[in-house]
Design a protein around this motif. Sequence first.
Motif, PDB file in Angstrom:
ATOM      1  N   HIS A 251       0.841  -1.216   0.000  1.00 22.18           N
ATOM      2  CA  HIS A 251       0.000   0.000   0.000  1.00 22.18           C
ATOM      3  C   HIS A 251       0.867   1.254   0.000  1.00 22.18           C
ATOM      4  O   HIS A 251       1.608   1.506   0.950  1.00 22.18           O
TER       5      HIS A 251
ATOM      6  N   TYR B 242       5.888  16.588   3.315  1.00 19.38           N
ATOM      7  CA  TYR B 242       5.063  15.413   3.667  1.00 19.38           C
ATOM      8  C   TYR B 242       4.123  15.816   4.801  1.00 19.38           C
ATOM      9  O   TYR B 242       4.543  16.527   5.726  1.00 19.38           O
ATOM     10  N   HIS B 243       2.898  15.349   4.762  1.00 17.59           N
ATOM     11  CA  HIS B 243       1.933  15.857   5.749  1.00 17.59           C
ATOM     12  C   HIS B 243       2.309  15.504   7.186  1.00 17.59           C
ATOM     13  O   HIS B 243       1.934  16.212   8.116  1.00 17.59           O
ATOM     14  N   TYR B 244       3.082  14.436   7.379  1.00 19.55           N
ATOM     15  CA  TYR B 244       3.543  14.127   8.731  1.00 19.55           C
ATOM     16  C   TYR B 244       4.379  15.311   9.265  1.00 19.55           C
ATOM     17  O   TYR B 244       4.314  15.668  10.435  1.00 19.55           O
TER      18      TYR B 244
ATOM     19  N   ARG C  89      -9.649   2.261  -5.152  1.00 20.19           N
ATOM     20  CA  ARG C  89     -10.004   2.785  -3.829  1.00 20.19           C
ATOM     21  C   ARG C  89     -11.306   3.572  -3.923  1.00 20.19           C
ATOM     22  O   ARG C  89     -11.452   4.413  -4.808  1.00 20.19           O
TER      23      ARG C  89
ATOM     24  N   SER D 239     -10.722   3.206   3.314  1.00 18.16           N
ATOM     25  CA  SER D 239     -10.337   3.510   4.687  1.00 18.16           C
ATOM     26  C   SER D 239     -11.604   3.981   5.389  1.00 18.16           C
ATOM     27  O   SER D 239     -12.489   4.592   4.771  1.00 18.16           O
TER      28      SER D 239
ATOM     29  N   MET E 198      -8.989  -0.365   5.867  1.00 18.63           N
ATOM     30  CA  MET E 198      -8.050   0.349   6.735  1.00 18.63           C
ATOM     31  C   MET E 198      -8.928   1.151   7.686  1.00 18.63           C
ATOM     32  O   MET E 198      -9.567   2.122   7.280  1.00 18.63           O
TER      33      MET E 198
ATOM     34  N   ARG F   6     -11.239  11.565  10.023  1.00 18.86           N
ATOM     35  CA  ARG F   6     -10.828  12.559   9.037  1.00 18.86           C
ATOM     36  C   ARG F   6     -11.068  13.969   9.585  1.00 18.86           C
ATOM     37  O   ARG F   6     -12.046  14.225  10.292  1.00 18.86           O
TER      38      ARG F   6
ATOM     39  N   TRP G 224       0.328   1.063  10.330  1.00 18.77           N
ATOM     40  CA  TRP G 224      -0.216   2.141   9.499  1.00 18.77           C
ATOM     41  C   TRP G 224       0.001   3.521  10.108  1.00 18.77           C
ATOM     42  O   TRP G 224      -0.402   3.739  11.256  1.00 18.77           O
ATOM     43  N   TRP G 225       0.645   4.434   9.315  1.00 16.26           N
ATOM     44  CA  TRP G 225       0.598   5.877   9.580  1.00 16.26           C
ATOM     45  C   TRP G 225       1.156   6.228  10.972  1.00 16.26           C
ATOM     46  O   TRP G 225       2.366   6.239  11.131  1.00 16.26           O
TER      47      TRP G 225
ATOM     48  N   ASP H 156       3.077   3.101   2.796  1.00 20.11           N
ATOM     49  CA  ASP H 156       2.195   4.264   2.722  1.00 20.11           C
ATOM     50  C   ASP H 156       2.906   5.482   2.141  1.00 20.11           C
ATOM     51  O   ASP H 156       2.458   6.617   2.324  1.00 20.11           O
TER      52      ASP H 156
ATOM     53  N   ARG I  91       4.016   8.516   0.087  1.00 14.20           N
ATOM     54  CA  ARG I  91       3.355   9.464  -0.814  1.00 14.20           C
ATOM     55  C   ARG I  91       4.362  10.118  -1.740  1.00 14.20           C
ATOM     56  O   ARG I  91       4.007  10.685  -2.773  1.00 14.20           O
TER      57      ARG I  91
HETATM   58  O1  RAT Z   1      -0.641   7.465   5.680  1.00 10.75           O
HETATM   59  C1  RAT Z   1      -1.081   8.415   5.037  1.00 10.75           C
HETATM   60  O2  RAT Z   1      -0.362   9.077   4.303  1.00 10.75           O
HETATM   61  C2  RAT Z   1      -2.508   8.823   5.180  1.00 10.75           C
HETATM   62  O3  RAT Z   1      -2.639  10.135   4.804  1.00 10.75           O
HETATM   63  C3  RAT Z   1      -3.490   8.123   4.315  1.00 10.75           C
HETATM   64  O4  RAT Z   1      -3.057   8.128   3.006  1.00 10.75           O
HETATM   65  C4  RAT Z   1      -3.840   6.739   4.627  1.00 10.75           C
HETATM   66  O5  RAT Z   1      -2.757   5.909   4.573  1.00 10.75           O
HETATM   67  C5  RAT Z   1      -4.887   6.282   3.639  1.00 10.75           C
HETATM   68  O6  RAT Z   1      -4.580   5.511   2.726  1.00 10.75           O
HETATM   69  O7  RAT Z   1      -6.027   6.713   3.787  1.00 10.75           O
END
Ligand code: RAT
Length: 437
Positions: free
Chosen positions: A26, A62-64, A189, A242, A280, A285, A347-348, A377, A379
């Motif tokens: 994924h 990256y959003h993190y 998805r 998700s 997931m 959100r 995950w995440w 995961d 991006r």
């Molecule tokens: O892990 C991420 O980057 C999340 O923002 C989502 O993309 C999550 O993994 C998802 O697939 O919904």
Amino acid sequence: TLPATACELRNSVQRIVNETPVWDLHTHLYPPTFGTPLAGTGRQAADPRGLMLWGIDELLTYHYLVAEVFRVVPSRRFAYKDFWNLSKQEQADHIWKHLFLERSPVSEACRGVLTTLKMLGLDPAERDLNVHRAWFAEQNADEHINRVMEVSGVSRITMTNDVFDDNERERWLSDGSLGTDSRFVPVLRFDKLLCDWQAAAKQLAGWGFSVGLTINQKTIAGVRRFLEEWIDRTGAVYCAVSLPPTYYYSGSDDPDPGNIIFRQAVLPLLAERNLPMAMMIGVTRATNPRLKVAGDSVGQADVSSVAQLCADFPNNRFLVTLLSRENQHELAVTARKFDNLMPFGCWWFLNNPSLIEEITRMRMELLGTSFAPQHSDARVLEQLVYKWSHSRTIIANVLADKYADLATAGWPVSEDEVRRDAKLLLHDNFADFVAGK
Ligand code: RAT
Ligand code: ZN
């Protein structure tokens, strides 16, 4: 048989795990045919809305890391909208300054940028971002993918192809060959179909599928046609959603519209097509919508719903990952009860060394080697490098401990046996599950 001393055993297992190719099950990565905002030296022009994200500015935004920079430069000092109004490069500069230069980059997402630069052969200690920018600008996007895959030891990258994302949808509709890059495997998805039936129905109707808000036979048939068309168009190897922590499935008379669609349209079609369904669960959100994609949070999911689905749909296969740490043990136990359930990934917010270690160890103790320990995961393309490097170290460590315990019990393992186990964990368990083996 592998060397007896604990230290040598650990080194051998680490080497073997590092050498084992991964099928990343994924990601949110795409090949250049989906467009890329960073042209590099390829023939392709930069496409600002392109989906293939790569390069240092994407890594830093990256959003993190967006969430983390607001911890140290709070919105009361620098308003959300001012951040979002910056160019990508300015956002990256802001994040670099505050998370890397003015304090040490010790968080997992920060550390990941440095591991990535180092493994790609750049100088991770370089403080001047423009040096990195110049290097990335000289890469050819398409060849760079091969290099990143080689460095990260990833042999296949699974995409997330969101049929409700207009930008992506239009690309599929105008280019029939998008799914044919053998490095990238498509996945269909469709969160909206299960989470917001009203909105999904309107869109499907707008796209010419005969569905109405009331769910009757005609609507079910329309949804099926929609899914069939998109499974065929993309060549998806599984379908995915998700879901929020509140997701609940109570059984065959569950009245929730999303669950009726799931039960009557999605799952029967996937059973016919022999395709697994990935769920997931556990994302809330827009807990803070002003953070945009960085504003999602976590909550505990109802694992009994997963068990009920596995029981009610024995002809379907479910790939499941849960976002909350507190759900992990229950999921592993549920997988002991249902062979059509494959737990996957950390995950995440769980993709941190301490939690990967804990979850992988617990899963191995309950499930042996019969799970898929990780997905990236990613991006941004180069994130494959750090996500897999960091996870491989931990997976190998856990494995080495288990082999040491086996040796104590009188069952030393051979190099070939370690290689076989590593392959199961990083590739074959998922591949076989997708193939319906
Ligand atoms: O892990 C991420 O980057 C999340 O923002 C989502 O993309 C999550 O993994 C998802 O697939 O919904
Ligand atoms: Zn994801």
